[in-house]
Structure formats: C-alpha cells, structure tokens
Design an enzyme around this catalytic site. Structure first.
Site, PDB file in Angstrom:
ATOM      1  N   ASP A   1       0.834  -1.215   0.000  1.00 12.36           N
ATOM      2  CA  ASP A   1       0.000   0.000   0.000  1.00 12.36           C
ATOM      3  C   ASP A   1       0.865   1.260   0.000  1.00 12.36           C
ATOM      4  O   ASP A   1       1.940   1.282   0.604  1.00 12.36           O
ATOM      5  CB  ASP A   1      -0.911  -0.026   1.241  1.00 12.36           C
ATOM      6  CG  ASP A   1      -2.125   0.859   1.055  1.00 12.36           C
ATOM      7  OD1 ASP A   1      -2.349   1.365  -0.064  1.00 12.36           O
ATOM      8  OD2 ASP A   1      -2.851   1.063   2.042  1.00 12.36           O
TER       9      ASP A   1
ATOM     10  N   ASN B   1       1.482   3.357  -2.961  1.00 14.91           N
ATOM     11  CA  ASN B   1       2.094   3.783  -4.230  1.00 14.91           C
ATOM     12  C   ASN B   1       1.576   5.148  -4.683  1.00 14.91           C
ATOM     13  O   ASN B   1       2.345   5.997  -5.127  1.00 14.91           O
ATOM     14  CB  ASN B   1       1.763   2.783  -5.348  1.00 14.91           C
ATOM     15  CG  ASN B   1       2.424   1.445  -5.146  1.00 14.91           C
ATOM     16  OD1 ASN B   1       3.355   1.339  -4.359  1.00 14.91           O
ATOM     17  ND2 ASN B   1       1.934   0.433  -5.832  1.00 14.91           N
ATOM     18  N   GLY B   2       0.239   5.331  -4.572  1.00 12.93           N
ATOM     19  CA  GLY B   2      -0.373   6.575  -5.046  1.00 12.93           C
ATOM     20  C   GLY B   2       0.135   7.766  -4.249  1.00 12.93           C
ATOM     21  O   GLY B   2       0.569   8.783  -4.815  1.00 12.93           O
TER      22      GLY B   2
ATOM     23  N   ASN C   1     -10.416  -2.862  -6.495  1.00 14.78           N
ATOM     24  CA  ASN C   1      -9.575  -1.891  -7.220  1.00 14.78           C
ATOM     25  C   ASN C   1     -10.056  -1.589  -8.642  1.00 14.78           C
ATOM     26  O   ASN C   1      -9.688  -0.577  -9.224  1.00 14.78           O
ATOM     27  CB  ASN C   1      -8.109  -2.359  -7.276  1.00 14.78           C
ATOM     28  CG  ASN C   1      -7.375  -2.239  -5.954  1.00 14.78           C
ATOM     29  OD1 ASN C   1      -6.424  -2.971  -5.679  1.00 14.78           O
ATOM     30  ND2 ASN C   1      -7.803  -1.311  -5.107  1.00 14.78           N
TER      31      ASN C   1
ATOM     32  N   GLU D   1       1.193 -13.662  12.175  1.00 19.66           N
ATOM     33  CA  GLU D   1       1.622 -12.464  12.902  1.00 19.66           C
ATOM     34  C   GLU D   1       1.475 -11.287  11.943  1.00 19.66           C
ATOM     35  O   GLU D   1       1.698 -11.429  10.738  1.00 19.66           O
ATOM     36  CB  GLU D   1       3.092 -12.608  13.333  1.00 19.66           C
ATOM     37  CG  GLU D   1       3.331 -13.724  14.330  1.00 19.66           C
ATOM     38  CD  GLU D   1       2.630 -13.478  15.663  1.00 19.66           C
ATOM     39  OE1 GLU D   1       2.541 -12.320  16.088  1.00 19.66           O
ATOM     40  OE2 GLU D   1       2.165 -14.467  16.271  1.00 19.66           O
TER      41      GLU D   1
HETATM   42  C1  FPP Z   1      -1.779   0.117  -3.426  1.00 17.35           C
HETATM   43  O1  FPP Z   1      -1.355   1.443  -3.353  1.00 17.35           O
HETATM   44  C2  FPP Z   1      -1.280  -0.496  -4.673  1.00 17.35           C
HETATM   45  C3  FPP Z   1      -2.082  -0.982  -5.670  1.00 17.35           C
HETATM   46  C4  FPP Z   1      -3.556  -0.957  -5.608  1.00 17.35           C
HETATM   47  C5  FPP Z   1      -1.505  -1.538  -6.931  1.00 17.35           C
HETATM   48  C6  FPP Z   1      -0.207  -2.278  -6.763  1.00 17.35           C
HETATM   49  C7  FPP Z   1       0.317  -2.596  -8.106  1.00 17.35           C
HETATM   50  C8  FPP Z   1       1.607  -2.743  -8.425  1.00 17.35           C
HETATM   51  C9  FPP Z   1       2.722  -2.687  -7.454  1.00 17.35           C
HETATM   52  C10 FPP Z   1       2.008  -2.956  -9.855  1.00 17.35           C
HETATM   53  C11 FPP Z   1       1.550  -4.233 -10.489  1.00 17.35           C
HETATM   54  C12 FPP Z   1       1.831  -5.458  -9.747  1.00 17.35           C
HETATM   55  C13 FPP Z   1       2.771  -6.382  -9.999  1.00 17.35           C
HETATM   56  C14 FPP Z   1       2.773  -7.595  -9.158  1.00 17.35           C
HETATM   57  C15 FPP Z   1       3.800  -6.248 -11.034  1.00 17.35           C
HETATM   58  P1  FPP Z   1      -2.428   2.615  -3.489  1.00 17.35           P
HETATM   59  O2  FPP Z   1      -2.545   2.991  -4.924  1.00 17.35           O
HETATM   60  O3  FPP Z   1      -3.709   2.202  -2.852  1.00 17.35           O
HETATM   61  O4  FPP Z   1      -1.716   3.765  -2.693  1.00 17.35           O
HETATM   62  P2  FPP Z   1      -2.400   4.901  -1.812  1.00 17.35           P
HETATM   63  O5  FPP Z   1      -2.942   4.225  -0.585  1.00 17.35           O
HETATM   64  O6  FPP Z   1      -1.271   5.807  -1.526  1.00 17.35           O
HETATM   65  O7  FPP Z   1      -3.479   5.533  -2.650  1.00 17.35           O
END
Ligand code: FPP
Length: 236
Positions: free
Chosen positions: A23, A25-26, A71, A203
């Site tokens: 979690d 990335n955004g 998602n 855990e």
């Molecule tokens: C959560 O962060 C992340 C996701 C919903 C997508 C994750 C996808 C990848 C890492 C790329 C594709 C996957 C692979 C296995 C190559 P968020 O977007 O909810 O972040 P935030 O909470 O900051 O909004």
C-alpha cells in the site's frame, strides 16, 4: 540481511511464508508531484526487489496483494496503468522466473483480465511450475470471494458439506502453508480482505512506510519482530 534464529526453541515457527500488502504507491507519487500511476511503476520494481531479497534470505514463499476485486472501481486511467505495469511484468517474468527458480501462482479469478493478459498469466504459471521458490501474486483477489469460490467448487464436485481440510484444499493457496507473517505498508491497520482464511494465526506487522520506500533493512526489522513475538509466546 534476514536472520533466522539457529536454536530450535519450541513455539518458534521458522518464517517460511511472508505476505505483503503493497500500500502507498499513489501517495508516494503524489508527494513527489507525480501522477499516481508513476507510483505503481516504481511499486512493481520494489516488488521484484523485495521478493528476491526474501528468497535470498531463506524464505520459501512470498505472497503479495497487487490488485483487489475492489480496485477495478478506481479511475480507468489508473486501472489501465496498473494493467500495463502488470502486463510488462508478465512478459519479463516469462524469462526471469525460470532463471531465478521461481514458481508463480496467481491468486484470484482470471476471467476479468484481457485475453492476452490471461494467456500470459496461464503460461507463466505452467512454465514455472515446480520451481523452488513460490511467488503468489494476488490479482483480482478478495478473501471472502476466495472462500465462496472454494465452497462452490467443492459443491460442484459433489461435496454435500465442507471441512477445514477440504476448504483448505480448494482455496488459491492450496498445498502451501499459511503465511507466518503479513506486512502491511502505508499506515492503515487492517487486512482489507486479504487472505481471510489463511491469516487466522499469522503475525501482523504494520508500518507507515509507503510501499515504494520499503527497504531491505525494514524487512529485516519485520522479521526480527516476528521472531521476537514468537519467542515471547513460547515462554508464556
Ligand atoms: C496500493 O497502493 C497499490 C495498488 C492498488 C496496486 C499495486 C500494483 C503494483 C505494485 C504494480 C503491479 C503489480 C505487480 C505484481 C507487477 P495505493 O494505490 O492504494 O496507494 P495509496 O494508498 O497511496 O493511494
């Protein structure tokens, strides 16, 4: 470096299966003035590094939560970007997984994916079958949906009732031990429908660190924390 205790103390499970909720990335991208999609591109790179680090550190199974059933309702632009990142990863994976002795399994129904993505997913699973290290990627995954799906599959095969054993053999992670440790990045303190059946004795480790910032050092800390908790339980 991931350190496993050498002594054989009752009550300590060797950490053989670690799961990650990737979690943040955004937020990571937004804080840098970049579009959220950029965070997923970096997130995918971090995913590869983290998985390799865990396997090198003697952990046999790594599971990641990449995309939940919920998602799909994100803006189309973001969903498309995640699918693009995922698609490139699949193509790369077809050459890398054999080399690195990694067996990939996707947790989740493949039906909603584009036909060419599905084909790549199936090829990757088939071609990596039997490799040493297990990498589970939860995509289009929901823990409740997984349980419902497993029950329906058992009913369809003629079962009139289910047991813990039969259900365990019908879920996506069938044949694998449950996760010993689940690490969630990004500051939320919940499981968000991840591994509902498998997590009962796991855990849990929560960190404010956003997924793209997760360092090897913090993984070491989570592992150390895991062994510390088990040790205390053994003494109680
Ligand atoms: C959560 O962060 C992340 C996701 C919903 C997508 C994750 C996808 C990848 C890492 C790329 C594709 C996957 C692979 C296995 C190559 P968020 O977007 O909810 O972040 P935030 O909470 O900051 O909004």
């Amino acid at each position: 470096m991931i350190i496993h205790p050498t002594e054989n103390t009752p009550g300590i499970n060797k950490l053989s299966h670690i799961a990650f909720i990737m979690d943040g990335n955004g937020r990571w991208a937004t804080r840098r003035g970049m579009p959220r999609e950029y965070g997923h591109t970096i997130g995918a790179k971090v995913f590869r590094r983290v998985a390799e680090y865990c396997f090198r550190g003697g952990i046999d199974i790594v599971t990641v939560y990449a995309f939940s059933t919920e998602n799909w309702s994100r803006p189309k632009r973001e969903v498309d970007a995640i699918m693009n990142v995922f698609g490139s990863y699949l193509k790369m994976g077809l050459t890398d997984m054999a080399k690195d002795d990694i067996c990939v399994r996707f947790l989740g129904e493949k039906t909603p994916f584009a036909p060419e993505t599905r084909e790549l997913m199936e090829r990757l699973e088939t071609e990596s079958l039997g490799n040493r290290y297990k990498l589970n990627i939860a995509v289009n995954y929901g823990g409740r949906a997984e349980i419902v799906n497993a029950v329906n599959r058992l009913i369809a095969s003629g079962a009139r009732e289910v047991s813990e054993e039969s259900l365990s053999s019908a879920i996506y992670t069938a044949g694998q031990p449950d996760p010993d440790l689940i690490v969630r990045c990004g500051g939320e303190v919940r499981l968000s429908n991840f591994l509902m059946w498998q997590s009962v004795y796991s855990e849990l480790y929560f960190t404010d660190t956003l997924w793209p910032d997760l360092t090897d050092n913090e993984i070491d800390k989570a592992v150390e924390n895991y062994y510390h908790r088990k040790r205390r339980f053994g003494k109680v």
